[in-house]
Design a protein around this motif. Structure first.
Motif, PDB file in Angstrom:
ATOM      1  N   ALA A   1       0.928  -1.153  -0.221  1.00 52.05           N
ATOM      2  CA  ALA A   1       0.112   0.016  -0.024  1.00 52.05           C
ATOM      3  C   ALA A   1       0.894   1.427  -0.103  1.00 52.05           C
ATOM      4  O   ALA A   1       1.887   1.402   0.887  1.00 52.05           O
ATOM      5  CB  ALA A   1      -0.895   0.038   1.222  1.00 52.05           C
TER       6      ALA A   1
ATOM      7  N   ASP B   1      -5.973  -7.608  -3.092  1.00 54.11           N
ATOM      8  CA  ASP B   1      -5.023  -6.442  -2.867  1.00 54.11           C
ATOM      9  C   ASP B   1      -5.549  -5.092  -2.767  1.00 54.11           C
ATOM     10  O   ASP B   1      -5.357  -4.457  -1.982  1.00 54.11           O
ATOM     11  CB  ASP B   1      -3.903  -6.523  -4.095  1.00 54.11           C
ATOM     12  N   GLU B   2      -6.558  -4.986  -3.694  1.00 52.37           N
ATOM     13  CA  GLU B   2      -7.296  -3.752  -3.792  1.00 52.37           C
ATOM     14  C   GLU B   2      -8.201  -3.348  -2.466  1.00 52.37           C
ATOM     15  O   GLU B   2      -8.116  -2.242  -1.736  1.00 52.37           O
ATOM     16  CB  GLU B   2      -8.063  -3.227  -4.895  1.00 52.37           C
TER      17      GLU B   2
ATOM     18  N   MET C   1      -1.688   1.062  -4.859  1.00 52.94           N
ATOM     19  CA  MET C   1      -1.079  -0.281  -4.338  1.00 52.94           C
ATOM     20  C   MET C   1      -0.007  -0.706  -5.453  1.00 52.94           C
ATOM     21  O   MET C   1      -0.152  -0.259  -6.630  1.00 52.94           O
ATOM     22  CB  MET C   1      -2.023  -1.426  -4.487  1.00 52.94           C
TER      23      MET C   1
ATOM     24  N   THR D   1      -5.510  -2.846   0.376  1.00 55.84           N
ATOM     25  CA  THR D   1      -4.995  -1.358   0.586  1.00 55.84           C
ATOM     26  C   THR D   1      -6.008  -0.369   0.885  1.00 55.84           C
ATOM     27  O   THR D   1      -5.961   0.548   1.632  1.00 55.84           O
ATOM     28  CB  THR D   1      -4.714  -1.237  -1.106  1.00 55.84           C
TER      29      THR D   1
END
Length: 312
Positions: free
Chosen positions: A229, A302-303, A242, A306
């Motif tokens: 992040a 991942d998003e 990210m 983040t």
């Protein structure tokens, strides 16, 4: 802040006439330990009505003493970042001394004459472990003998966090382990690299995650391979994102390392733009996926991670 580049031997006419409190060190990272030196110098400058000056070197002394290839040296702060950090801390004069073989040969007495007295220092501030030649004869304990009462000396004791010394080495180890929060606590700010957006292979766009491919400044210490992040500065505005540091191992082997940033809620063409990337939190290691679908699934997670990091 006035920046003065010095190559030994220098012409005395290039040195400002102002009397100064002079802070000595290399200052890689300009971390919390370094900041303590500068804060002490600022206190003294107010008491004595003097300017605050800092003397640093380029390149690192180990390039000369240990004959390290300059292109292999990796810094926590490039000169441009070091300059901005010094200015933000209130430094008024920054001396950037080119560390050459001739400079390295200075005796302790010559160093004091040319680079303390010669820079109009009425008082110097340095860490307890600062040396200006062979450490057995050029240490802080010996400095008063060379000073001969011509300038004051403030020696700053070891600065610690969690009972361990704050040091550039400790910060590098934290970055190498992905311990961004520890590194940033030691620095006193978010570890930042600069670079420029260049063309990549545009694969991220086909995955639904268009990334800015960052060509980072040469000589920068890059954190460990993985996904992070980050914050990214584009056109004077900070955005959340990210980032990936890695080799895109899912697609092919033996690729060069890249630094790519997917900027959240952003859809602008920024090729060629200078950017800064602040590293905030390590999410995961680089993974080689069996195909595109598992990769997209992970990128979506991942998003989510983040956004959750920045929300908290």
């Amino acid at each position: 802040m006035e920046i003065i580049h010095i190559h030994h031997p220098y012409e005395a006419t290039r040195i400002p006439a102002d009397k100064v409190v002079l802070v000595l060190g290399f200052f890689d990272g300009v971390h919390k330990g370094h900041q303590a030196l500068i804060e002490k110098a600022k206190e003294l400058s107010k008491e004595k009505n003097l300017k605050v000056a800092v003397m640093t070197f380029d390149p690192h002394p180990s390039v000369v003493f240990q004959k390290i290839d300059p292109e292999k040296m990796k810094y926590l702060s490039t000169l441009s970042i070091k300059e901005d950090l010094m200015a933000a801390l209130g430094v008024e004069i920054l001396y950037e001394v080119q560390f050459t073989s001739s400079f390295a040969k200075l005796t302790p007495e010559e160093f004091v004459e040319d680079y303390i007295i010669g820079l109009n220092a009425e008082h110097i501030v340095a860490g307890f472990d600062y040396t200006y030649g062979p450490k057995d004869i050029a240490n802080m304990e010996r400095l008063p003998g060379y000073a001969k009462g011509r300038f004051g000396i403030s020696m700053i004791e070891k600065q610690t966090l969690n009972d361990e010394k704050i040091s550039s080495t400790r910060i590098r180890l934290a970055l190498d382990a992905g311990h961004l929060e520890e590194a940033n606590r030691l620095l006193g700010y978010e570890y930042t690299m600069r670079g420029r957006v260049v063309h990549g292979d545009a694969r991220g766009r086909t995955l639904g995650f268009p990334t800015a491919n960052i060509q980072i400044e040469q000589g920068v210490h890059v954190p460990r391979i993985g996904v992070y992040a980050v914050k990214i500065l584009v056109n004077r505005t900070w955005h959340h994102g990210m980032a990936s540091i890695g080799y895109n191992v899912t697609f092919e082997a033996d690729r060069p390392m890249t630094v790519e940033v997917y900027i959240l809620d952003f859809d602008e063409d920024i090729y060629g733009e200078p950017v800064s990337v602040a590293w905030c939190h390590y999410l995961r290691d680089e993974i080689k996926f069996s195909g595109i679908e598992p990769l997209i699934t992970q990128l979506k997670q991942d998003e989510v991670d983040t956004r959750a990091f920045f929300k908290k």
